[in-house]
Design an enzyme around this catalytic site. Structure first.
Site, PDB file in Angstrom:
ATOM      1  N   ARG A  20      41.788  35.876  54.578  1.00 61.13           N
ATOM      2  CA  ARG A  20      42.928  35.997  53.676  1.00 61.13           C
ATOM      3  C   ARG A  20      44.120  35.192  54.208  1.00 61.13           C
ATOM      4  O   ARG A  20      44.155  34.801  55.375  1.00 61.13           O
ATOM      5  CB  ARG A  20      43.350  37.466  53.528  1.00 61.13           C
ATOM      6  CG  ARG A  20      42.280  38.403  52.991  1.00 61.13           C
ATOM      7  CD  ARG A  20      42.835  39.817  52.914  1.00 61.13           C
ATOM      8  NE  ARG A  20      41.896  40.776  52.348  1.00 61.13           N
ATOM      9  CZ  ARG A  20      41.070  41.537  53.060  1.00 61.13           C
ATOM     10  NH1 ARG A  20      41.064  41.435  54.388  1.00 61.13           N
ATOM     11  NH2 ARG A  20      40.261  42.398  52.467  1.00 61.13           N
ATOM     12  N   LYS A  46      43.498  44.051  56.060  1.00 57.54           N
ATOM     13  CA  LYS A  46      44.334  45.051  55.384  1.00 57.54           C
ATOM     14  C   LYS A  46      44.135  46.423  56.012  1.00 57.54           C
ATOM     15  O   LYS A  46      43.038  46.763  56.457  1.00 57.54           O
ATOM     16  CB  LYS A  46      43.968  45.099  53.900  1.00 57.54           C
ATOM     17  CG  LYS A  46      44.401  43.875  53.121  1.00 57.54           C
ATOM     18  CD  LYS A  46      44.087  44.044  51.645  1.00 57.54           C
ATOM     19  CE  LYS A  46      44.589  42.860  50.833  1.00 57.54           C
ATOM     20  NZ  LYS A  46      44.285  43.014  49.384  1.00 57.54           N
ATOM     21  N   HIS A 100      42.978  31.039  48.218  1.00 57.28           N
ATOM     22  CA  HIS A 100      42.188  32.225  47.840  1.00 57.28           C
ATOM     23  C   HIS A 100      40.856  31.827  47.217  1.00 57.28           C
ATOM     24  O   HIS A 100      39.860  32.531  47.385  1.00 57.28           O
ATOM     25  CB  HIS A 100      42.985  33.091  46.872  1.00 57.28           C
ATOM     26  CG  HIS A 100      42.317  34.396  46.564  1.00 57.28           C
ATOM     27  ND1 HIS A 100      42.140  35.385  47.501  1.00 57.28           N
ATOM     28  CD2 HIS A 100      41.754  34.870  45.414  1.00 57.28           C
ATOM     29  CE1 HIS A 100      41.523  36.424  46.957  1.00 57.28           C
ATOM     30  NE2 HIS A 100      41.273  36.131  45.697  1.00 57.28           N
ATOM     31  N   ARG A 103      38.236  31.469  49.780  1.00 54.22           N
ATOM     32  CA  ARG A 103      37.682  32.774  50.181  1.00 54.22           C
ATOM     33  C   ARG A 103      36.619  33.238  49.184  1.00 54.22           C
ATOM     34  O   ARG A 103      35.567  33.722  49.584  1.00 54.22           O
ATOM     35  CB  ARG A 103      38.827  33.784  50.269  1.00 54.22           C
ATOM     36  CG  ARG A 103      38.421  35.224  50.542  1.00 54.22           C
ATOM     37  CD  ARG A 103      39.665  36.071  50.777  1.00 54.22           C
ATOM     38  NE  ARG A 103      39.415  37.501  50.657  1.00 54.22           N
ATOM     39  CZ  ARG A 103      38.934  38.273  51.628  1.00 54.22           C
ATOM     40  NH1 ARG A 103      38.638  37.738  52.797  1.00 54.22           N
ATOM     41  NH2 ARG A 103      38.754  39.562  51.440  1.00 54.22           N
ATOM     42  N   HIS A 126      36.207  43.841  53.085  1.00 51.49           N
ATOM     43  CA  HIS A 126      36.492  44.713  51.946  1.00 51.49           C
ATOM     44  C   HIS A 126      36.180  46.160  52.294  1.00 51.49           C
ATOM     45  O   HIS A 126      35.198  46.448  52.987  1.00 51.49           O
ATOM     46  CB  HIS A 126      35.652  44.305  50.723  1.00 51.49           C
ATOM     47  CG  HIS A 126      36.150  43.066  50.058  1.00 51.49           C
ATOM     48  ND1 HIS A 126      35.330  42.222  49.343  1.00 51.49           N
ATOM     49  CD2 HIS A 126      37.397  42.524  50.009  1.00 51.49           C
ATOM     50  CE1 HIS A 126      36.043  41.217  48.879  1.00 51.49           C
ATOM     51  NE2 HIS A 126      37.291  41.374  49.263  1.00 51.49           N
ATOM     52  N   TYR A 135      34.155  39.316  43.684  1.00 52.06           N
ATOM     53  CA  TYR A 135      34.322  38.003  44.305  1.00 52.06           C
ATOM     54  C   TYR A 135      33.101  37.108  44.121  1.00 52.06           C
ATOM     55  O   TYR A 135      33.218  35.889  44.117  1.00 52.06           O
ATOM     56  CB  TYR A 135      34.578  38.165  45.809  1.00 52.06           C
ATOM     57  CG  TYR A 135      36.015  38.426  46.179  1.00 52.06           C
ATOM     58  CD1 TYR A 135      36.697  37.574  47.042  1.00 52.06           C
ATOM     59  CD2 TYR A 135      36.704  39.527  45.677  1.00 52.06           C
ATOM     60  CE1 TYR A 135      38.026  37.811  47.393  1.00 52.06           C
ATOM     61  CE2 TYR A 135      38.020  39.777  46.020  1.00 52.06           C
ATOM     62  CZ  TYR A 135      38.673  38.922  46.870  1.00 52.06           C
ATOM     63  OH  TYR A 135      39.983  39.160  47.217  1.00 52.06           O
TER      64      TYR A 135
END
Length: 219
Positions: A20, A46, A100, A103, A126, A135
């Site tokens: 990311r 994240k 992005h 990715r 994720h 994705y």
């Protein structure tokens, strides 16, 4: 703060491995690991979740020559702002291509190698495989083998169902007694066709004593 083109190229390579914006911006020299001549990066994703991402040797060299500290130093917690890094990388990429999108491309390529959603989920960091499925873009050339396999399976099941259906219609051949003719779907009592007696009549009797019940079908 102007980011050198070499650094932007390095960031693009990292994004091409599924990282990311913020993960690339926060890379530190201590995140690069080497074991048995294989290189990897410790990535902070994240929710402060960490994962290990394998990297090719040329990218590992590009990271190493950046020296100690953050790969992209700046005023955002010691490193460059993820948003600004994304703008610089997007400017370097072909028109219409974003950081992005690199990715997402990585996710699609990785999935089409082994078609394992959980592996791709781990590589992307994720929390849920449902996000990974968004994705992934399934290539059309991977659909035909699946359809052909299902079709072959349905053909096998179809033949089995046809045999069962044929049996229900009374076309399954059953053994016949020597010297007796076979009749299709008629109840035979003591070897002779009978009318007025049902095959399910377990207590039925005939003048010649206890009946021997059987269904004789045409061979």
């Amino acid at each position: 703060m102007l980011v050198p083109v070499a650094s932007v190229s390095c960031a693009a390579r990292a994004a091409d491995l599924g990282l990311r914006y913020a993960e690339v911006a926060g890379l530190h020299s201590t995140d690069l690991r080497e074991r048995d001549e294989e290189h990897s990066l410790r990535v902070r994703g994240k929710g402060s979740m960490e994962r290990i991402v394998l990297v090719p040797a040329d990218l590992a060299r590009a990271i190493r020559v950046r020296g100690a500290g953050f790969l992209f130093p700046g005023d955002y917690n010691g490193h460059i702002s993820p948003h600004y890094l994304g703008k610089r990388v997007n400017h370097l990429l072909p028109a219409g291509v974003t950081m992005h999108m690199l990715r997402r491309r990585f996710a699609t390529i990785a999935y089409n190698v082994e078609q394992d959603t959980f592996t791709v989920q781990r590589l992307l960091g994720h929390a849920s495989p449902a996000t990974t499925q968004i994705y992934v873009d399934i290539h059309d050339d991977t659909l035909r083998p699946t359809v052909e396999a299902v079709s072959a399976h349905q053909g096998t099941v179809g033949m089995a169902l046809a045999r069962v259906k044929a049996g229900a219609a009374g076309t399954i051949r059953t053994p016949t007694r020597p010297g007796n003719r076979t009749r299709c779907g008629r109840l035979c009592v003591n070897g002779r066709p009978s009318t007025g007696m049902r095959s399910s009549g377990r207590g039925a009797r005939s003048a010649g004593g206890p009946p021997r019940l059987s269904i004789w079908r045409r061979s």
